[in-house]
Design an enzyme around this catalytic site. Structure first.
Site, short mmCIF file in Angstrom:
data_model
loop_
_atom_site.label_atom_id
_atom_site.label_comp_id
_atom_site.label_asym_id
_atom_site.label_seq_id
_atom_site.Cartn_x
_atom_site.Cartn_y
_atom_site.Cartn_z
N HIS A 308 -17.72 7.30 -41.75
CA HIS A 308 -17.35 6.37 -42.82
C HIS A 308 -16.06 5.67 -42.42
CE1 HIS A 308 -16.46 4.81 -46.82
NE2 HIS A 308 -17.74 5.00 -47.06
N ASP A 367 -25.02 9.00 -48.01
CA ASP A 367 -26.43 8.74 -47.71
C ASP A 367 -27.13 9.90 -46.99
OD1 ASP A 367 -26.65 6.16 -48.82
OD2 ASP A 367 -25.46 5.37 -47.16
N1 CMC Z 1 -23.00 8.54 -35.12
C1 CMC Z 1 -22.41 8.58 -33.90
N2 CMC Z 1 -21.20 8.08 -33.62
C2 CMC Z 1 -20.55 7.49 -34.63
C3 CMC Z 1 -21.09 7.40 -35.93
C4 CMC Z 1 -22.36 7.96 -36.16
N3 CMC Z 1 -22.92 7.91 -37.37
N4 CMC Z 1 -20.23 6.75 -36.74
C5 CMC Z 1 -19.17 6.44 -35.96
N5 CMC Z 1 -19.36 6.89 -34.71
C6 CMC Z 1 -18.41 6.81 -33.57
C7 CMC Z 1 -18.44 5.42 -32.93
O1 CMC Z 1 -19.38 5.36 -31.87
C8 CMC Z 1 -17.02 5.28 -32.48
O2 CMC Z 1 -16.87 6.05 -31.30
P1 CMC Z 1 -15.88 5.53 -30.12
O3 CMC Z 1 -14.51 5.59 -30.71
O4 CMC Z 1 -16.10 6.48 -29.01
O5 CMC Z 1 -16.32 4.13 -29.80
C9 CMC Z 1 -16.22 5.98 -33.58
O6 CMC Z 1 -17.10 6.96 -34.11
C10 CMC Z 1 -15.74 5.06 -34.69
O7 CMC Z 1 -16.88 4.37 -35.20
P2 CMC Z 1 -16.89 2.90 -35.76
O8 CMC Z 1 -18.25 2.35 -35.66
O9 CMC Z 1 -15.77 2.14 -35.13
O10 CMC Z 1 -16.51 3.17 -37.28
P3 CMC Z 1 -16.64 2.16 -38.47
O11 CMC Z 1 -15.62 2.54 -39.45
O12 CMC Z 1 -16.62 0.75 -37.96
O13 CMC Z 1 -18.11 2.41 -39.04
C11 CMC Z 1 -19.91 3.33 -40.25
C12 CMC Z 1 -18.38 3.16 -40.17
C13 CMC Z 1 -20.25 3.99 -41.58
C14 CMC Z 1 -20.60 1.98 -40.19
C15 CMC Z 1 -20.36 4.24 -39.07
O14 CMC Z 1 -19.77 5.51 -39.16
C16 CMC Z 1 -21.88 4.35 -38.98
O15 CMC Z 1 -22.53 3.49 -38.38
N6 CMC Z 1 -22.49 5.42 -39.61
C17 CMC Z 1 -23.92 5.53 -39.65
C18 CMC Z 1 -24.48 4.64 -40.74
C19 CMC Z 1 -24.21 5.18 -42.12
O16 CMC Z 1 -24.39 6.36 -42.40
N7 CMC Z 1 -23.79 4.29 -43.03
C20 CMC Z 1 -23.52 4.63 -44.43
C21 CMC Z 1 -22.07 4.53 -44.75
S1 CMC Z 1 -21.62 5.30 -46.30
C22 CMC Z 1 -22.45 4.47 -47.54
C23 CMC Z 1 -22.31 3.00 -47.58
O17 CMC Z 1 -21.31 2.42 -47.17
O18 CMC Z 1 -23.22 2.37 -48.06
#
Ligand code: CMC
Length: 433
Positions: A308, A367
């Site tokens: 998140h 989720d």
């Molecule tokens: N699985 C694997 N690696 C992950 C995940 C994941 N679910 N989420 C983040 N990472 C890693 C990412 O690869 C990155 O690694 P590195 O630093 O080595 O490049 C690091 O963690 C930071 O990730 P980010 O993508 O920069 O983080 P963000 O804040 O931009 O994204 C997020 C947040 C929720 C989009 C992301 O965690 C994600 O894609 N999660 C899976 C989708 C999900 O469950 N979404 C629902 C969010 S909660 C409800 C809502 O908002 O509706």
């Protein structure tokens, strides 16, 4: 130099600017950098708005490090346990919990608006039989703008209040109609003698041929789901609603814009993606291979329902949903094997002890378990994000109302760092290589 300021110095020119720091009630203070452009001829650069507070708000507070979520100051755990969804709607919109009279009058007002114009029903027929219900929801809520021209008068507080009530009241009706269209059953009209949650279930699951029997555990789990998804400060869909609203667009179009943003798998679409992921894993013995793929930088596979932007600890909503999942599954079908729930719990256990997830502070989000509850409630996969949208509509309109009450509302308009071609002269087609 004033103490409550941040000084920005452009080391190329030696020019400095003191930016005032502003403190909120909870959370990190902000510094106001609005004069940077005019004084230093610089823009701030914050792709994906990781450190930008885009507005002041009194609605929701999240402490992502501690895993705290408050609606109008009240902890989400207390609201999920003690409140009703309609009471939470009142709280989010008005800032305070209602007394008995206020709650009754608010519920009555919402009930008055649950029907949709019969003309709106023809919109569903235009969709392919297998259209994604989020596409239908998006289209039909957008179309709703055409039925309420008065709502365009967003300067009128009475019209704004009425629009908010209409959205809260009509979203379940529109969502249930999407479902009925999908499965080929007749639309079911709302019943105002039922609670908000019961009425939604009635419109989703009843058929004219026989009475619908409510299951108390299912109603309770559904209520908790709606409360947990009701609001979440400046997330992508809410920010979209605010940005659309800042142009003084019709409120229902702003909500449609929020629905479009919610659909993505990085946001509300994750609940659907989690179930698809669990089905693909199929068995706990396949988890290590799946986790390996997630950690492989070249695979682009993510552990859906994990991570998140704000929570760097347990998402408190995930903890409540997991408990609610346990209770519902036990009560609906005691002793029955729950293969997806078992895989999810094992996946969580393995991920939380893995260095990759620990280092990055990736925990289950709302989720991760919500899809399992929705499945147990008999809601098909394609409808999951629609359920999220219904719940979140009160958050969208509360944020929209708050923004519209700002005395100095300006259109939202971010700037950019231009990295395209430098200025050049047009070349006629004959002279191009
Ligand atoms: N699985 C694997 N690696 C992950 C995940 C994941 N679910 N989420 C983040 N990472 C890693 C990412 O690869 C990155 O690694 P590195 O630093 O080595 O490049 C690091 O963690 C930071 O990730 P980010 O993508 O920069 O983080 P963000 O804040 O931009 O994204 C997020 C947040 C929720 C989009 C992301 O965690 C994600 O894609 N999660 C899976 C989708 C999900 O469950 N979404 C629902 C969010 S909660 C409800 C809502 O908002 O509706």
């Amino acid at each position: 130099m004033a103490k409550d300021t941040v000084t920005i110095t452009d080391n190329r020119t030696g020019k400095s600017l003191e930016c005032p720091i502003k403190k909120g009630i909870h959370g990190p203070p902000v510094f106001n950098c609005q004069k940077i452009a005019s004084e230093l001829d610089l823009f701030t650069f914050d792709p994906a708005f990781v450190t930008t507070a885009s507005c002041e708000s009194k609605i929701t507070f999240i402490d992502g490090e501690k895993g705290i979520l408050l609606y109008r100051g009240y902890p989400i755990e207390q609201l999920a346990k003690n409140s009703t969804y309609i009471e939470v709607c009142y709280l989010l919109l008005n800032g305070e919990l209602p007394n008995k009279g206020q709650l009754d009058s608010f519920s009555d007002s919402v009930c008055r608006y649950t029907l949709v114009h019969e003309g709106l029903l023809s919109f569903y027929k235009g969709f392919r039989h297998d259209a994604h219900p989020m596409a239908m929801l998006l289209g039909v809520v957008g179309a709703l703008s055409g039925y309420y021209p008065d709502a365009q008068d967003i300067k009128n507080p009475e019209h704004r209040r009425e629009s908010s009530l209409r959205i809260i009241a009509k979203m379940p009706t529109i969502a249930a109609n999407c479902y009925k269209y999908l499965i080929g059953q007749p639309y079911v009209y709302p019943r105002n003698d039922l609670t908000y949650v019961e009425n939604f279930m009635h419109m989703m699951f009843s058929v004219p041929a026989e009475p619908y029997q409510f299951n108390e555990s299912a109603v309770k789990a559904f209520k908790i789901m709606l409360i947990l998804h009701a609001e979440h400060e400046q997330n992508a869909s809410t920010s979209t609603v605010r940005l659309a609203g800042s142009s003084q667009a019709h409120p229902f179009s702003c909500v449609a814009a929020g629905i479009a943003t919610l659909w993505g798998p990085a946001h509300g679409g994750a609940n659907e993606a989690v179930i698809r992921m669990l089905q693909e894993i199929g068995d706990s013995k396949n988890i290590p291979a799946f986790i390996k793929k997630v950690k492989d930088k070249d695979s682009s596979v993510r552990l859906m329902g994990f991570g998140h932007r704000v929570y760097k600890n347990y998402d408190p909503r995930a903890t409540i949903i997991r408990e609610s999942c346990h209770n519902l599954l036990d009560e609906l079908d005691p002793g029955k094997q729950q293969p997806l729930f078992d895989i999810a719990m094992e996946l969580e256990r393995i991920a939380l002890s893995d260095e990759y997830f620990i280092e990055r502070k990736l925990y289950p989000n709302v989720d991760f378990y919500s899809g399992i509850i929705l499945s147990a409630l008999g809601i098909p996969l394609k409808m999951f994000t629609v359920m999220f949208a219904v719940a979140r509509s009160v958050g969208w309109v509360s944020q929209w109302m708050e923004m519209m009450e700002e005395p100095n509302l300006r259109i939202g308009r971010p700037r950019q760092l231009y990295t395209g071609s430098a200025q050049r002269d047009y070349v006629s087609i004959e002279k191009r290589s």
